[in-house]
Scaffold this active site. Structure first.
Site, short mmCIF file in Angstrom:
data_model
loop_
_atom_site.label_atom_id
_atom_site.label_comp_id
_atom_site.label_asym_id
_atom_site.label_seq_id
_atom_site.Cartn_x
_atom_site.Cartn_y
_atom_site.Cartn_z
N CYS A 1 0.80 -1.23 0.00
CA CYS A 1 0.00 0.00 0.00
C CYS A 1 0.83 1.28 0.00
CB CYS A 1 -0.96 -0.03 1.18
SG CYS A 1 -1.85 -1.59 1.21
N HIS B 1 -2.67 7.72 6.81
CA HIS B 1 -2.93 6.46 6.09
C HIS B 1 -4.34 5.99 6.48
CE1 HIS B 1 -2.05 2.94 3.81
NE2 HIS B 1 -2.12 2.14 4.84
N HIS C 1 -9.73 2.10 0.44
CA HIS C 1 -8.29 1.92 0.41
C HIS C 1 -7.91 1.42 -0.98
CE1 HIS C 1 -4.26 1.33 1.24
NE2 HIS C 1 -4.29 0.48 2.25
#
Lengths: 402, 334
Positions: free
Chosen positions: A162, A293, A328
């Site tokens: 990620c 995040h 996400h």
């Protein structure tokens, strides 16, 4: 002295819009992209929501100006759309002189096509359209993007889960600093696949409801898809009228705690944020906003929160997770959030952390993200965090161009 | 800015016997369309309980990292940078097959977790307790070169004294079928291989130094042969060398006209006869070039090199005229 790095173009596609202006208006109207599964063929339809880009592949071909009969992955289509927008917004510079690099991050490459092929392949090893496999590798979408732009400088792909896209932004900046390139188109892309959805599901970190990043009662994340790219140009190359912001800090480190979980004290996150501030040569107190995040998993938000407390002490800057809007987007998230950071600086706004209700008790009950859109903000520095599996943690610092 | 960079340790698993020694006495030749690695006894480096869950690529990646670190006398690492095109194929297949077979049910996380391309770099960080810079490049045939160039930039930035860099790719039975169907693998014509090569690069020369990494670059769709030649010449110039200084070209190419036109004093050797064709084969080429520059006679024999003294080696690999890779290594005085 080393050259300054300017951001001269931005492009984004996600569940909340097919370009930067749609993205911005969705955020301003608090319209989240999360919803029931419409496009991905999966047995999980109806069981948990996703943040899908609201176009099928034929429609994406139209947006990308590509013949719908072309053999192309959803990954490449999303990447081309966002990278083209970024390039256009930078004034459509000519890229064929070998001085423009293209660096893109992703996690599963052309898996969206591979998993269809593989079903046939498992029935009979000689069946299935074998050419599908030519688009499986992670590098394929990057090369399609570079070719669509006519860029002939260095081309490379990063896969650090990620944090992939954040790392390409860092790479592009370093290449320009060393004079290896004048310009770099950097960011990332990921399309939703059964592979990823089932992977996160079996790890039990998907929220069956709409995610609530940084909330005491958060249950997990909503997966999303999309692409985000920015154009970096060296000082002296960037034209004044195209400069949107400046990239001043970046750092990468590793949590070295667990293959998928973050360390309880957020070591990797702390080192990445601290490193990025050091490169930017600024103090923690100078950060005006953190695009965290903030995936919404119990583990990430706690670990990231501790790391923020460690770095900023009592004076935690305003912060929010935009993943409640976009989901996400994995390998793309650093790119999508870089675009959002630039838009925030340009428009002097801070984004709301949707659906937040209760602060996390383990963080002292004091870490409260922004819950409403803030306008007329005097923003100079924005910190953007991207953390991933494998312990990969990266942070970027963007500066307003005034 | 520019700095000397040395290869101070290496670990190499390949279809040849390259793990416990520089090169086996007997050169293994390809039979059929594939060459597979000669693997070490992993129990020497990896705990049994961890080993059971690891796929071959993770094992190879960790064993070569272990070996390279030991070889370089365990310097503290400032970065771990991995290059792999295919990534963790076996675990990807495993997870994908279970999804399809059981219609998205009865899944376990292990295969998914270990399927990501950054698994090996992450595992090295985990086992070495390294919070340092950590990166994984997945750019097809220039994945290893991407990693090398990143490492060079870190040295130039004074951000590192020691960096671990690797190039790793694994074959599987299924991948083999796919490569045959794609006509990438063909017995007798195009032999596909695999391998894991790991390096400890250092800013200082040590008593164990193999060679100096004098240059590396990669090109994407160069417009013609001349521009490739110019890029090679630029790398040579930066190292204060001319094309005549190249003693040996390790070439990955069928058509060797470009390198032969350019390097008129050099011997030429096709390194892929030893390792097969795979995206990070240039990492294998770098490892054997390093061994050769350190004076290993068996590597020289395996490559059938006649020259007595080899000072500068150029590694050149052209993948379908899309990705070109150039690595330059030079001998050091020990």
């Amino acid at each position: 002295m080393s050259k300054r790095i300017f951001i001269t173009g931005i492009g984004v596609i996600s569940a909340i819009g097919k370009n930067a202006s749609e993205t911005l208006s969705s955020i301003k109207t608090a319209s989240s992209g999360v919803g029931e599964i419409q496009y991905l063929q999966t047995v999980h339809k109806g069981k948990f929501p996703l943040c899908e880009v609201k176009y099928d592949n034929t429609q994406l071909c139209e947006l990308a100006n590509i013949d719908p009969k072309t053999r192309i992955t959803r990954t490449s289509l999303l990447g081309i759309i966002a990278a083209q927008e970024a390039w256009r917004s930078a004034g459509s510079p000519v890229l064929g002189d070998g001085r423009t690099g293209v660096f893109s991050g992703n996690t599963v490459g052309g898996m969206d096509k591979t998993e269809h092929f593989y079903a046939d392949f498992m029935q009979d090893a000689q069946s299935g359209d074998i050419k599908t496999m030519l688009s499986h590798e992670c590098a394929e979408s990057t090369e399609r993007i570079a070719d669509s732009l006519g860029a002939t400088g260095m081309v490379s792909t990063i896969s650090t889960a990620c944090s992939s896209a954040a790392n390409t932004i860092m790479l592009g900046a370093r290449m320009i600093k060393h004079g290896l390139l004048d310009r770099a188109i950097v960011g990332g892309v990921d399309a939703l696949t059964k592979f990823t959805v089932n992977g996160f599901n079996v790890l039990q970190i998907l929220d069956e409801e709409y995610s609530q990043p940084f909330d005491e009662n958060r249950r997990g994340l909503n997966l999303g898809e999309g692409a985000g790219f920015i154009v970096l140009e060296a000082e002296g190359i960037a034209k004044e009228e195209h400069i949107l912001a400046e990239l001043v800090g970046y750092a990468n480190s590793n949590d070295a705690f667990h293959q998928t979980a973050s360390s309880p004290d957020g070591t990797g996150a702390f080192l990445a944020m601290k490193g990025a501030l050091d490169v930017a040569q600024i103090e923690p107190s100078q950060i005006d906003y953190i695009n965290v995040h903030g995936t919404g998993t119990p583990n990430n938000d706690l670990s990231e929160g501790f790391a923020m407390q460690r770095l900023f002490g009592e004076n935690i800057p305003k912060f929010s997770s935009t993943k409640a809007f976009t989901g996400h987007t994995l390998g793309a998230s650093g790119g999508v959030e870089a675009v959002l950071s630039v838009l925030a600086l340009q428009n002097k706004i801070i984004y709301p952390n949707l659906r937040f209700k209760t602060p996390i008790a383990a963080l002292g009950g004091k870490m409260i993200p922004e819950t409403a859109l803030l306008e007329n903000q005097d923003l100079t520095y924005i910190l953007s965090n991207s953390f991933g599996f494998g312990g990969n943690t990266s942070s970027l610092v963007f500066k307003a161009y005034k | 800015m520019k700095k000397n960079i040395y290869i101070n340790g290496l670990g190499n698993i390949s279809p040849q016997e390259t793990f416990y020694q520089a090169m086996g006495e007997t050169v293994v030749k390809a039979e059929g369309a594939f060459m597979t690695c000669q693997e070490p006894n992993y129990k020497e480096f990896i705990q049994k309980k961890l080993l059971r869950r690891m796929s071959r690529i993770v094992r190879m990646g960790l064993a070569t990292a272990h070996k390279a670190l030991e070889d370089a006398s365990h310097p503290p690492l400032d970065a771990i940078i991995s290059g792999t095109a295919w990534g963790c194929v076996k675990d990807t297949e495993k997870f994908l097959e279970t999804i399809i077979e059981h219609n998205e049910a009865y899944l376990t996380p292990t295969a998914f977790v270990q399927s990501t391309h950054n698994t090996v770099a992450g595992q090295i960080a985990l086992l070495q307790h390294c919070n340092c810079y950590n990166m994984s490049y997945v750019q097809g045939n220039v994945s290893f070169e991407s990693a090398l160039i990143d490492a060079m930039l870190l040295f130039y930035d004074n951000k590192a004294s020691n960096i671990l860099v690797n190039g790793i790719d694994e074959q599987t039975e299924k991948l083999g079928i796919l490569l045959e169907r794609l006509q990438c693998a063909k017995a007798g014509e195009r032999v596909m291989g695999e391998g894991a090569a790991c390096f400890i690069l250092g800013a200082e020369q040590t008593s164990n130094t193999y060679a100096q990494l004098t240059g590396a670059t990669m090109l994407y769709r160069p417009k013609d042969k001349t521009s490739v030649k110019e890029s090679i010449q630029r790398i040579l110039e930066e190292a204060n060398l001319d094309a005549q200084a190249i003693d040996l070209v390790l070439t990955g190419n069928q058509d060797q006209s470009l390198e032969k036109e350019l390097c008129t004093n050099a011997e030429f050797s096709s390194y892929k006869k030893l390792c097969g064709e795979y995206p990070t084969s240039t990492a294998f080429a770098t490892a054997i070039a390093a061994q050769l520059l350190k004076g290993d006679p068996s590597t020289k024999k395996a490559l059938e090199i006649n020259k007595k003294d080899v000072q500068h080696i150029l590694i050149y690999n052209n993948h379908q005229d899309v990705n070109h890779s150039i690595v330059l290594l030079s001998k050091v005085d020990n």
